[in-house]
Design a protein around this motif. Structure first.
Motif, PDB file in Angstrom:
ATOM      1  N   GLY A  74       0.101  -1.332   0.280  1.00  0.00           N
ATOM      2  CA  GLY A  74       0.133  -0.096  -0.074  1.00  0.00           C
ATOM      3  C   GLY A  74       0.804   1.448   0.163  1.00  0.00           C
ATOM      4  O   GLY A  74       0.141   2.200  -0.357  1.00  0.00           O
ATOM      5  N   GLU A  75       2.130   0.843   0.657  1.00  0.00           N
ATOM      6  CA  GLU A  75       3.121   2.446   1.144  1.00  0.00           C
ATOM      7  C   GLU A  75       3.426   2.684  -0.089  1.00  0.00           C
ATOM      8  O   GLU A  75       3.730   3.599  -1.126  1.00  0.00           O
ATOM      9  N   ILE A  76       3.986   1.877  -1.159  1.00  0.00           N
ATOM     10  CA  ILE A  76       4.507   2.205  -2.509  1.00  0.00           C
ATOM     11  C   ILE A  76       3.361   2.021  -3.367  1.00  0.00           C
ATOM     12  O   ILE A  76       3.643   3.180  -4.415  1.00  0.00           O
ATOM     13  N   GLN A  77       2.230   2.262  -3.232  1.00  0.00           N
ATOM     14  CA  GLN A  77       1.384   1.772  -4.388  1.00  0.00           C
ATOM     15  C   GLN A  77       0.741   3.349  -4.595  1.00  0.00           C
ATOM     16  O   GLN A  77       0.784   4.220  -5.465  1.00  0.00           O
ATOM     17  N   THR A  78       0.443   3.975  -3.262  1.00  0.00           N
ATOM     18  CA  THR A  78       0.855   5.494  -2.656  1.00  0.00           C
ATOM     19  C   THR A  78       2.166   6.514  -2.993  1.00  0.00           C
ATOM     20  O   THR A  78       2.063   7.543  -3.977  1.00  0.00           O
ATOM     21  N   MET A  79       3.109   6.001  -3.393  1.00  0.00           N
ATOM     22  CA  MET A  79       4.589   6.676  -3.692  1.00  0.00           C
ATOM     23  C   MET A  79       4.665   6.321  -4.710  1.00  0.00           C
ATOM     24  O   MET A  79       4.597   7.882  -5.196  1.00  0.00           O
ATOM     25  N   VAL A  80       3.737   5.513  -5.822  1.00  0.00           N
ATOM     26  CA  VAL A  80       3.321   5.985  -6.955  1.00  0.00           C
ATOM     27  C   VAL A  80       2.449   6.654  -8.007  1.00  0.00           C
ATOM     28  O   VAL A  80       3.071   7.374  -8.544  1.00  0.00           O
ATOM     29  N   LYS A  81       1.510   6.817  -7.331  1.00  0.00           N
ATOM     30  CA  LYS A  81       0.564   7.150  -7.389  1.00  0.00           C
ATOM     31  C   LYS A  81       1.002   8.890  -7.519  1.00  0.00           C
ATOM     32  O   LYS A  81       1.034   9.764  -8.181  1.00  0.00           O
ATOM     33  N   LYS A  82       2.041   9.336  -5.878  1.00  0.00           N
ATOM     34  CA  LYS A  82       1.575  10.402  -6.013  1.00  0.00           C
ATOM     35  C   LYS A  82       3.174  10.841  -7.008  1.00  0.00           C
ATOM     36  O   LYS A  82       3.311  12.533  -7.508  1.00  0.00           O
ATOM     37  N   GLY A  83       4.364   9.416  -7.652  1.00  0.00           N
ATOM     38  CA  GLY A  83       4.978  10.458  -8.513  1.00  0.00           C
ATOM     39  C   GLY A  83       4.233  10.321  -9.303  1.00  0.00           C
ATOM     40  O   GLY A  83       4.948  11.207 -10.853  1.00  0.00           O
ATOM     41  N   GLY A  84       2.668  10.131 -10.288  1.00  0.00           N
ATOM     42  CA  GLY A  84       2.035  10.411 -11.417  1.00  0.00           C
ATOM     43  C   GLY A  84       3.066   9.528 -12.696  1.00  0.00           C
ATOM     44  O   GLY A  84       3.726   8.426 -12.269  1.00  0.00           O
TER      45      GLY A  84
END
Length: 119
Positions: A74-84
Protein backbone atom coordinates in the motif's frame (compact mmCIF):
# COMPACT_ATOMS: atom_id res chain seq x y z
CA UNK A 1 -5.87 -27.07 -9.66
CA UNK A 2 -3.26 -28.43 -7.28
CA UNK A 3 0.38 -28.13 -6.40
CA UNK A 4 2.36 -31.34 -6.22
CA UNK A 5 5.53 -31.40 -4.15
CA UNK A 6 7.81 -34.42 -4.07
CA UNK A 7 10.28 -35.24 -1.33
CA UNK A 8 12.46 -38.16 -0.43
CA UNK A 9 11.48 -40.08 2.67
CA UNK A 10 14.36 -38.45 4.54
CA UNK A 11 13.59 -34.85 3.59
CA UNK A 12 9.78 -35.16 3.83
CA UNK A 13 9.98 -35.00 7.62
CA UNK A 14 11.59 -31.55 7.29
CA UNK A 15 9.00 -30.14 4.84
CA UNK A 16 8.48 -26.54 5.97
CA UNK A 17 4.87 -25.45 5.62
CA UNK A 18 5.78 -21.98 6.85
CA UNK A 19 7.80 -21.52 3.64
CA UNK A 20 5.42 -23.39 1.33
CA UNK A 21 2.11 -21.93 2.48
CA UNK A 22 2.51 -18.33 1.20
CA UNK A 23 2.97 -19.59 -2.37
CA UNK A 24 -0.28 -21.56 -2.14
CA UNK A 25 -2.06 -18.60 -0.58
CA UNK A 26 -1.01 -16.03 -3.17
CA UNK A 27 -1.54 -18.35 -6.14
CA UNK A 28 -4.92 -19.36 -4.67
CA UNK A 29 -4.07 -23.01 -5.30
CA UNK A 30 -6.69 -24.89 -3.26
CA UNK A 31 -5.01 -28.29 -3.08
CA UNK A 32 -1.53 -29.44 -2.12
CA UNK A 33 -0.23 -32.97 -2.54
CA UNK A 34 3.00 -34.00 -0.86
CA UNK A 35 4.30 -37.18 -2.49
CA UNK A 36 7.01 -39.07 -0.62
CA UNK A 37 9.40 -41.49 -2.30
CA UNK A 38 12.04 -43.99 -1.27
CA UNK A 39 14.76 -44.53 -3.88
CA UNK A 40 12.50 -43.04 -6.54
CA UNK A 41 9.44 -45.17 -5.77
CA UNK A 42 6.51 -43.23 -4.35
CA UNK A 43 4.76 -44.81 -1.40
CA UNK A 44 2.79 -42.00 0.22
CA UNK A 45 0.75 -39.00 -0.92
CA UNK A 46 -0.56 -36.58 1.71
CA UNK A 47 -3.45 -34.54 0.31
CA UNK A 48 -4.29 -31.20 1.89
CA UNK A 49 -6.79 -28.49 1.06
CA UNK A 50 -6.36 -24.80 1.92
CA UNK A 51 -8.64 -23.87 4.80
CA UNK A 52 -8.80 -27.35 6.29
CA UNK A 53 -7.14 -29.13 9.20
CA UNK A 54 -3.51 -28.36 9.94
CA UNK A 55 -3.21 -25.67 7.25
CA UNK A 56 -5.59 -23.43 9.24
CA UNK A 57 -2.99 -23.09 12.00
CA UNK A 58 -0.28 -22.35 9.46
CA UNK A 59 -2.48 -19.69 7.83
CA UNK A 60 -3.09 -18.10 11.24
CA UNK A 61 0.65 -17.89 11.85
CA UNK A 62 1.19 -16.41 8.36
CA UNK A 63 -1.48 -13.68 8.66
CA UNK A 64 0.69 -11.12 10.53
CA UNK A 65 3.30 -11.37 7.76
CA UNK A 66 0.60 -11.02 5.09
CA UNK A 67 -0.71 -7.91 6.84
CA UNK A 68 2.78 -6.39 6.89
CA UNK A 69 3.16 -7.16 3.20
CA UNK A 70 -0.20 -5.53 2.44
CA UNK A 71 0.89 -2.41 4.34
CA UNK A 72 4.21 -2.21 2.47
CA UNK A 73 2.50 -2.73 -0.90
CA UNK A 74 0.00 0.00 0.00
CA UNK A 75 2.83 2.41 0.82
CA UNK A 76 4.56 1.61 -2.47
CA UNK A 77 1.27 2.11 -4.32
CA UNK A 78 0.83 5.51 -2.66
CA UNK A 79 4.36 6.54 -3.68
CA UNK A 80 3.76 5.45 -7.27
CA UNK A 81 0.48 7.35 -7.46
CA UNK A 82 2.09 10.44 -5.93
CA UNK A 83 4.83 10.31 -8.60
CA UNK A 84 2.25 10.30 -11.38
CA UNK A 85 2.78 9.02 -14.90
CA UNK A 86 6.29 10.45 -15.14
CA UNK A 87 7.44 9.39 -11.67
CA UNK A 88 9.99 6.59 -11.37
CA UNK A 89 11.03 4.56 -8.37
CA UNK A 90 13.25 1.54 -7.91
CA UNK A 91 12.82 -1.15 -5.27
CA UNK A 92 16.13 -2.52 -4.06
CA UNK A 93 16.53 -5.37 -1.59
CA UNK A 94 20.00 -5.62 -0.12
CA UNK A 95 20.93 -7.87 2.80
CA UNK A 96 17.23 -8.50 3.48
CA UNK A 97 16.33 -4.81 3.66
CA UNK A 98 13.92 -3.42 1.06
CA UNK A 99 14.46 0.22 0.13
CA UNK A 100 12.54 2.48 -2.23
CA UNK A 101 14.59 4.94 -4.26
CA UNK A 102 13.20 7.85 -6.22
CA UNK A 103 14.91 7.91 -9.60
CA UNK A 104 16.07 11.16 -11.12
CA UNK A 105 15.70 9.89 -14.68
CA UNK A 106 12.24 9.59 -16.20
CA UNK A 107 13.47 6.83 -18.50
CA UNK A 108 11.50 3.62 -18.02
CA UNK A 109 13.09 0.29 -17.22
CA UNK A 110 10.05 -1.49 -18.66
CA UNK A 111 9.48 -2.26 -22.33
CA UNK A 112 7.01 0.19 -23.91
CA UNK A 113 4.39 -2.55 -24.30
CA UNK A 114 4.54 -3.37 -20.60
CA UNK A 115 4.41 0.27 -19.59
CA UNK A 116 1.29 0.73 -21.76
CA UNK A 117 -0.56 -1.75 -19.54
CA UNK A 118 -0.53 0.83 -16.75
CA UNK A 119 -2.16 3.60 -18.79
Amino acid sequence: MLELTTRSEISAANFDWNDAYPQLYFSQTPHHYLAVHRSGTFFSIAKRRIGENDLVAIESRAQPGFKKLRKVLGEIQTMVKKGGASGRISLVCKDGVLKVHKRSSEESCLPEGSLALFK
